[in-house]
Design a protein around this motif. Structure first.
Motif, PDB file in Angstrom:
ATOM      1  N   VAL A  31      32.400  35.825  34.964  1.00  0.00           N
ATOM      2  CA  VAL A  31      33.308  34.935  35.697  1.00  0.00           C
ATOM      3  C   VAL A  31      33.526  35.920  37.083  1.00  0.00           C
ATOM      4  CG1 VAL A  31      35.340  35.938  34.486  1.00  0.00           C
ATOM      5  CG2 VAL A  31      35.166  33.857  36.184  1.00  0.00           C
ATOM      6  N   SER A  32      33.251  35.362  38.092  1.00  0.00           N
ATOM      7  CA  SER A  32      33.718  35.771  39.314  1.00  0.00           C
ATOM      8  C   SER A  32      34.502  34.870  40.210  1.00  0.00           C
ATOM      9  CB  SER A  32      32.261  36.098  40.282  1.00  0.00           C
ATOM     10  OG  SER A  32      31.550  36.968  39.445  1.00  0.00           O
ATOM     11  N   VAL A  33      35.369  35.557  40.960  1.00  0.00           N
ATOM     12  CA  VAL A  33      36.509  34.823  41.726  1.00  0.00           C
ATOM     13  C   VAL A  33      36.270  34.924  43.127  1.00  0.00           C
ATOM     14  CG1 VAL A  33      38.803  34.330  41.811  1.00  0.00           C
ATOM     15  CG2 VAL A  33      37.680  34.915  39.652  1.00  0.00           C
ATOM     16  N   PRO A  37      41.542  33.105  50.913  1.00  0.00           N
ATOM     17  CA  PRO A  37      42.443  33.536  51.689  1.00  0.00           C
ATOM     18  C   PRO A  37      42.817  35.030  51.965  1.00  0.00           C
ATOM     19  CG  PRO A  37      43.266  31.803  50.074  1.00  0.00           C
ATOM     20  CD  PRO A  37      42.070  32.156  49.697  1.00  0.00           C
ATOM     21  N   ALA A  38      42.742  35.797  50.962  1.00  0.00           N
ATOM     22  CA  ALA A  38      42.845  37.293  51.072  1.00  0.00           C
ATOM     23  C   ALA A  38      41.554  37.764  52.237  1.00  0.00           C
ATOM     24  CB  ALA A  38      42.491  37.965  49.823  1.00  0.00           C
ATOM     25  N   VAL A  39      40.532  37.070  52.187  1.00  0.00           N
ATOM     26  CA  VAL A  39      39.584  37.690  52.917  1.00  0.00           C
ATOM     27  C   VAL A  39      39.817  37.197  54.379  1.00  0.00           C
ATOM     28  CG1 VAL A  39      36.979  37.338  53.630  1.00  0.00           C
ATOM     29  CG2 VAL A  39      37.588  37.574  51.290  1.00  0.00           C
ATOM     30  N   GLU A  93      37.636  29.715  42.402  1.00  0.00           N
ATOM     31  CA  GLU A  93      37.982  30.068  43.522  1.00  0.00           C
ATOM     32  C   GLU A  93      39.567  30.297  43.403  1.00  0.00           C
ATOM     33  OE1 GLU A  93      37.272  26.694  46.079  1.00  0.00           O
ATOM     34  OE2 GLU A  93      34.921  27.212  45.790  1.00  0.00           O
ATOM     35  N   GLY A  94      40.324  31.080  44.053  1.00  0.00           N
ATOM     36  CA  GLY A  94      41.791  31.232  43.896  1.00  0.00           C
ATOM     37  C   GLY A  94      41.997  32.611  43.583  1.00  0.00           C
ATOM     38  N   SER A  95      43.211  32.764  42.958  1.00  0.00           N
ATOM     39  CA  SER A  95      43.901  34.056  42.574  1.00  0.00           C
ATOM     40  C   SER A  95      42.635  34.672  41.332  1.00  0.00           C
ATOM     41  CB  SER A  95      45.202  33.983  42.005  1.00  0.00           C
ATOM     42  OG  SER A  95      45.673  34.889  41.012  1.00  0.00           O
ATOM     43  N   TYR A  97      43.342  36.772  38.937  1.00  0.00           N
ATOM     44  CA  TYR A  97      43.756  37.001  37.477  1.00  0.00           C
ATOM     45  C   TYR A  97      43.986  35.661  36.866  1.00  0.00           C
ATOM     46  CZ  TYR A  97      48.751  36.220  37.804  1.00  0.00           C
ATOM     47  OH  TYR A  97      49.745  35.411  37.896  1.00  0.00           O
ATOM     48  N   GLU A  98      44.482  34.659  37.761  1.00  0.00           N
ATOM     49  CA  GLU A  98      44.847  33.306  37.187  1.00  0.00           C
ATOM     50  C   GLU A  98      43.532  32.597  36.854  1.00  0.00           C
ATOM     51  OE1 GLU A  98      46.946  31.728  40.496  1.00  0.00           O
ATOM     52  OE2 GLU A  98      49.062  32.306  39.495  1.00  0.00           O
ATOM     53  N   ALA A  99      42.519  32.762  37.755  1.00  0.00           N
ATOM     54  CA  ALA A  99      41.000  32.223  37.437  1.00  0.00           C
ATOM     55  C   ALA A  99      40.416  32.759  36.106  1.00  0.00           C
ATOM     56  CB  ALA A  99      40.149  32.256  38.665  1.00  0.00           C
ATOM     57  N   ILE A 100      40.371  34.177  36.221  1.00  0.00           N
ATOM     58  CA  ILE A 100      39.862  34.856  34.949  1.00  0.00           C
ATOM     59  C   ILE A 100      40.466  34.174  33.663  1.00  0.00           C
ATOM     60  CG2 ILE A 100      39.916  36.906  33.598  1.00  0.00           C
ATOM     61  CD1 ILE A 100      39.297  38.298  36.546  1.00  0.00           C
ATOM     62  N   LEU A 101      42.052  34.140  33.494  1.00  0.00           N
ATOM     63  CA  LEU A 101      42.531  33.783  32.341  1.00  0.00           C
ATOM     64  C   LEU A 101      42.615  32.170  32.127  1.00  0.00           C
ATOM     65  CD1 LEU A 101      46.230  35.515  32.904  1.00  0.00           C
ATOM     66  CD2 LEU A 101      44.120  36.226  31.452  1.00  0.00           C
ATOM     67  N   ARG A 102      42.352  31.550  33.185  1.00  0.00           N
ATOM     68  CA  ARG A 102      41.988  29.828  32.999  1.00  0.00           C
ATOM     69  C   ARG A 102      40.420  29.880  32.297  1.00  0.00           C
ATOM     70  NH1 ARG A 102      42.301  28.542  37.921  1.00  0.00           N
ATOM     71  NH2 ARG A 102      39.955  28.727  38.403  1.00  0.00           N
TER      72      ARG A 102
END
Length: 149
Positions: A31-33, A37-39, A93-95, A97-102
């Motif tokens: 998984v890559s995210v 927005p941070a970029v 896409e997104g946060s 840690y949240e994407a990894i957990l999802r």
């Protein structure tokens, strides 16, 4: 499930995870995210474009390039390290840690592998740690691979 970012340390994390995969004879997911927005907020941060147009005008173009970069990087990583394994890939896409957990929950992962560079002090407070957030919020075991810089 192996969480890979855009850092050069991704291969180190994947290599450590490969040892687990081979010992446990298990399925593999990467998984890559894309954290657009941070970029967008860090104009100084270079975005590797692998030959794509570097005159970016919109968040959508940046998002597309980052997504494509992960596809290319993950393909290279799989062909280099996981050529004997079936690998499922997720580019979210997104946060982070949240994407990894999802994805871990949706894919029904038994273990999450993440890397950490061990930042401390102000750098840790300003940047935060994806690995730390994954560890704090995960309901499944997390295996952390320290990155040597």
């Amino acid at each position: 499930m192996i969480a890979i970012d855009s850092e050069t340390s991704s291969e180190e994390v994947a290599s450590g995870a490969l040892q687990l995969v081979e010992q446990l004879h298990t399925e593999v997911a990467i998984v890559s995210v894309v954290e657009t927005p941070a970029v967008m907020n860090q104009a100084d941060m270079p975005i590797p474009s692998y030959g794509f147009n570097e005159n970016l005008t919109s968040e959508m173009e940046i998002e597309d390039i980052l997504h494509k970069n992960f596809e290319i990087a993950n393909t290279r990583l799989i062909s280099k390290l996981f050529f004997n394994h079936k690998v499922v890939t997720f580019i979210e896409e997104g946060s982070p840690y949240e994407a990894i957990l999802r994805v871990a929950e949706e894919w029904n992962a038994d273990l999450i592998v993440v890397g950490t560079n061990g930042r401390t002090g102000l750098a840790h407070l300003m940047i935060g740690s994806v690995a730390e957030k994954v560890i704090r919020h995960s309901e499944i075991p997390v295996f952390v691979i320290p990155i040597k810089k």
